[in-house]
Scaffold this active site. Structure first.
Site, mmCIF file in Angstrom:
data_model
loop_
_atom_site.group_PDB
_atom_site.id
_atom_site.type_symbol
_atom_site.label_atom_id
_atom_site.label_comp_id
_atom_site.label_asym_id
_atom_site.label_seq_id
_atom_site.Cartn_x
_atom_site.Cartn_y
_atom_site.Cartn_z
ATOM 1 C CD GLU A 1 -2.512 -1.521 2.602
ATOM 2 O OE1 GLU A 1 -2.493 -0.635 3.459
ATOM 3 O OE2 GLU A 1 -3.276 -2.507 2.659
ATOM 4 C CB CYS B 1 -7.929 1.561 8.912
ATOM 5 S SG CYS B 1 -7.529 1.081 7.232
#
Lengths: 636, 636
Positions: free
Chosen positions: A313, A408
């Site tokens: 990521e 998240c």
């Protein structure tokens, strides 16, 4: 300042209401596993078990606790505008449970408490104890600031004491730091309310210890041979990204480029910027300025998205910005907004507000649907017909999800929206600075300021002073980058010609009751080009109107968006689309390309025919059905 | 037929000489771990250990044996043109060792013999026993056909007997089939020389059993719980591609689309086409025609590369042809050429020869450097400055390697080049059909034919008959797709106008000594467009001259190839580049784009300036240094 500003923007009030009425109850259901057909969370249950109030086993990711923290933080902000006794009591009860879950010595992390009490602090690299602590510190500060209630703050002060006794450069302490930065920026926020120098010192320690040689994570790995193993011990470490993944490859002052996991990076840099200001450190200031430039001038998507690769990521390299395989995590854009805000506090430059504005109208809110019950983790700039067949693009979804296994992003975006008033303006002794043109009422010492704006749809801005006495305050106004060359400024209807310095104009006047400042921003849609180094966007343009980036959707334009071309926007018109709430569409004439052969390869050329096209705000894509989507369009 | 044709083409003789003089000795060194700084192979040593002639442990991939087989097969072809006593003896000695390694019952696979004798046949899905057997069968057939020596053929006949006793639809036999197809096409080749119906039947069994429900691999997996585990037992099976990865998702006649691992697919389809012809099965014929079309009209790169994704080295979906992340394994292009050849034998259509020609001048030989000592596994259509920074593009190399851990491609390409004469023409009772214009001398019953061609550089083709008597034979000539509309045909200088039927023209004449047929192919460079469904190539063109696809390299054109545009090829010139051997470059005027701003995003537009460009044959890229490379260029 939280009590002195009231957001009145139609656009943002609707979003804040969505957060209050939809997202907060929805996420509460999620955290309590009450959503049918959604990924289970178990996050509240983990605390109940740790508190001895329920039976069962830990379930969830190693950072599951943080979802609870972000939810509390969101509620904290939201309660100011939307008081709610029942919700308030629910949070207080939850905080009680958290308090009961906390151990004698202050330790608080349900994953380790329930699963591996023997391995506390054994794997900082992967296991997020300090990250979760950071989110609870942020929640505690916000809840204290909003409600005056100290319970959670006390819990976290106690935990921070334990952390301070455990970590530090002194002999006998662990010389560690978190695998995922977050506690650094949280401790600095805590310091803002506690004034406890230990909180500042601990943040400074974590920031400066990071990346020193020999690498702490290496030693830690040696030490825990065979225990507390994670996915990361089996693979080539950190997805093959080394310690750049965690920005722990070098001490902060030696870091030249934004690298690694994008969320970790911007959380870290946010803290560094805040620390640089708090301690007045020039080399840290230079470092964050360098890293900021590295992101926004070489690694940022036009939507404000960051993270070019799903592997880790992460950032990859300068100007590598694929539109279809990128990551652009919602959390990363939220984190970049935090970073922009701290940079803005560190030095006055309109660029920080420009990027912040780009983020709030594009790459952050794209992570949530318009009604607040579906979420994206990944925010692509292109959905094509191939992605769903490609195993290397499985991370790119075209439909927002009810809840995510790694959840998240939804609470992160919610807390950001609920606290947006914090970012509109700042006041110093002799100056008020307007950073964002979001309608609000601001109450200062002896006078108030009304800011009226219909951004992002209309460029007419009005500020009105209310004061019984003459006010001597410079008013500094950010002139958005997209209107810089055409902005018009009036004081009480009188045109002003003012220099734009560091992105701001300054009005040095003595203000009387009902004085007005009006600004006219140019809102005509523009074709935007990417820097020529971005090979993905060569021969392409994007459409921007004010701060809003537009995209084409299959729903409006038919399939095969890749074959559409834009020449110019000569006949562009704005169109209301009620299903997009206030979102306005743009219609204009473009071209559709057709091949002159059905063969796989041929020499017959291609032809173009005119076609009517409709673009919608990027943030609103995927709200009316699912299909292709595209930000960057072929230039005719 | 092997003895009756002699390849004389300058282009291909050089390649065959490279194989004989460089590749064969080089690969022998590789197989014996004598190359410094190259991946170890250990392949010969494994046989020596299994034969009891050396001490040690097995090393290498589970299919390491097959590298030895392919090397023997290459030598078999090469010895015809390049006799070599020492090499011949070396192979005989190697075959002796292989014979000694073979077990009493015929079993032969050094991986299982040395590492897991208890798990033979336990994991057909992953462990390549039947695949290796297939390659040894091919080597045995080739070596027998070239040299008349039966030793290896006998070894393999014995092994095939064991396989036939082990596998089959009868009760008491395992109903399995290979995880990686190869033995099917090999058994059919074996049948060509043995005429043993069991060899045909066994191939038919493997072909038809595949994909039947319940899936054999599922049962096999159940059976070997906890034993003979591989990488594939830990993951979501077959990289998440399910049994499509191995074309074992459905029985062959129900397969509509080319799916899964590209090499497996084309090896399988090659065998299916051969079987369809051998047994005259209409439904199999329809099946392979459907699968052929599915590849060449919807899933094939302009270079003849196949396999759009590195995950599973696999096909993805129709028209998904990324130029920078693709796989395009050298073996897959070689396999597609095998498939084309078998399709050509199944039905007369010029398309098979067209694709074969595309393959030999582009996507196969690109897998080797011009001197035969460096190899590509993956053949990208684009090298840009970002790939080396991207973890998801680690499979894309810009520099050919000395040897590869998975070393399937180098020997596969070598055996293909060494046997290219097999694919030039075919003779039936009343007709000779010319499929490829590769210079050669062909000796038939009572007459000979000389084919002179300077392809791929020159379009003048000449065939000359040598015969003492009048020959009554139709001569059928494939008219390449790239010259179809402009070809000129002469018999003894007399122009002929002939219909092109199924891609061929037929000359029905009585031929006398010194009769000539000449053809003039249009070799002017063309701009080629991809089908409009291929979104990667929208707005782009490739350059083709004759059968050769061109590319730009940084070396000739400077960096940032993505910013170059081609308008047309009005001023194109051919240029000799001695470092490319016979390879000719093309020079022409194009455009270079420049951005009008240094900012990341701007509204200043772009400008173009004329620039001299040089294109080189795609197969020859990366032979003169390393840098960017690009096949598809922006169309101005």
């Amino acid at each position: 300042m939280l009590e002195t500003i009231k957001l009145t923007s139609e656009f943002w009030s609707r979003y804040q209401e969505v957060v209050s009425k939809n997202v907060i109850p929805y996420q509460w259901q999620a955290l309590n596993d009450q959503l049918p057909d959604a990924e289970p969370s178990h996050a509240v249950k983990n605390f109940e078990i740790a508190a001895g109030l329920a039976e069962g086993e830990y379930y969830g990711e190693v950072f599951q606790d943080s979802d609870v923290a972000k939810w509390i933080e969101t509620v904290a902000y939201s309660l100011r505008e939307y008081p709610n006794q029942e919700l308030s009591e629910r949070v207080d009860r939850l905080i009680e449970i958290i308090g009961q879950a906390q151990e004698e010595d202050g330790y608080l992390n349900t994953y380790y408490q329930l699963k591996h009490p023997e391995y506390k602090w054994a794997n900082l690299r992967d296991n997020h104890e300090l990250y979760c602590a950071g989110h609870f510190i942020e929640a505690a500060v916000a809840y204290y600031q909003s409600t005056g209630k100290r319970q959670l703050l006390s819990i976290m002060e106690k935990f921070v004491e334990l952390i301070q006794q455990t970590f530090g450069s002194e002999a006998g302490k662990r010389h560690g730091y978190p695998g995922h930065e977050e506690i650094e920026l949280a401790l600095l926020r805590m310091y803002d309310v506690t004034d406890n120098p230990m909180h500042l010192e601990l943040a400074k320690y974590f920031i400066e210890e990071r990346g020193k040689a020999p690498n702490y994570f290496e030693g830690e790995k040696e030490e825990r041979q065979g225990k507390d193993l994670t996915w990361n011990d089996d693979n080539h470490i950190n997805f093959g990204l080394g310690y750049e993944y965690q920005q722990a490859h070098l001490p902060i002052r030696q870091q030249e480029q934004a690298v690694g996991h994008a969320v970790r990076a911007v959380y870290y840099y946010t803290a560094v910027a805040d620390l640089a200001k708090k301690i007045g450190d020039q080399s840290l200031t230079e470092t964050v300025k360098r890293l900021w430039q590295d992101i926004v001038e070489r690694q940022m998507y036009i939507t404000g998205g960051i993270g070019s690769s799903a592997i880790g990521e992460s950032f990859t390299c300068h100007h590598d910005l694929p539109n279809d395989t990128m990551y652009c995590e919602t959390c990363a854009s939220v984190g970049l907004a935090f970073f922009a805000n701290k940079m803005q506090q560190l030095e006055l430059s309109g660029e920080y507000g420009d990027i912040f504005e780009k983020l709030i109208y594009n790459g952050t809110i794209s992570g949530m649907n318009l009604t607040g019950d579906r979420f994206f983790y990944v925010n692509p700039l292109e959905i094509n017909q191939f992605q769903k067949h490609r195993k290397d693009q499985e991370h790119v979804l075209y439909e927002r999800q009810k809840w995510l296994k790694t959840a998240c992003c939804p609470p992160n975006l919610a807390r950001f929206i609920a606290s947006l008033d914090r970012y509109i303006l700042s006041e110093e002794t002799e100056t008020i600075t307007i950073h964002q043109y979001i309608s609000c009422e601001y109450q200062s010492q002896g006078f108030s300021l009304t800011l009226q704006s219909d951004l992002p749809w209309n460029g007419a801005i009005r500020l009105t002073i209310k004061s019984k006495e003459v006010v001597k305050k410079a008013i500094r106004l950010r002139i958005p980058e997209w209107t810089k060359e055409t902005v018009q400024i009036y004081v009480n209807q009188q045109s002003k010609t003012l220099p734009i310095e560091q992105g701001y104009v300054t009005l040095e006047e003595s203000w009387q009751n009902q004085d007005t400042i009006t600004l006219e921003f140019d809102m005509s849609p523009k074709l935007i080009y990417a820097n020529q180094q971005v090979i993905e966007n060569i021969g392409k343009v994007a459409i921007q109107k004010g701060p809003v980036i537009y995209c084409l959707e299959e729903l409006d334009n038919g399939a095969d968006l890749a074959r559409l071309y834009v020449e110019e926007l000569a006949d562009v018109e704005t169109q209301e689309l009620p299903s997009l709430y206030q979102g306005k569409a743009l219609t204009f004439t473009g071209y559709r390309m057709a091949g002159n052969s059905t063969k796989m390869y041929h020499d017959k050329g291609v032809t173009f025919e005119k076609t009517a096209l409709t673009a919608v705000p990027y943030y609103a894509w995927g709200n009316r059905g699912y299909g292709e989507m595209r930000v960057w369009l072929n230039k005719y």
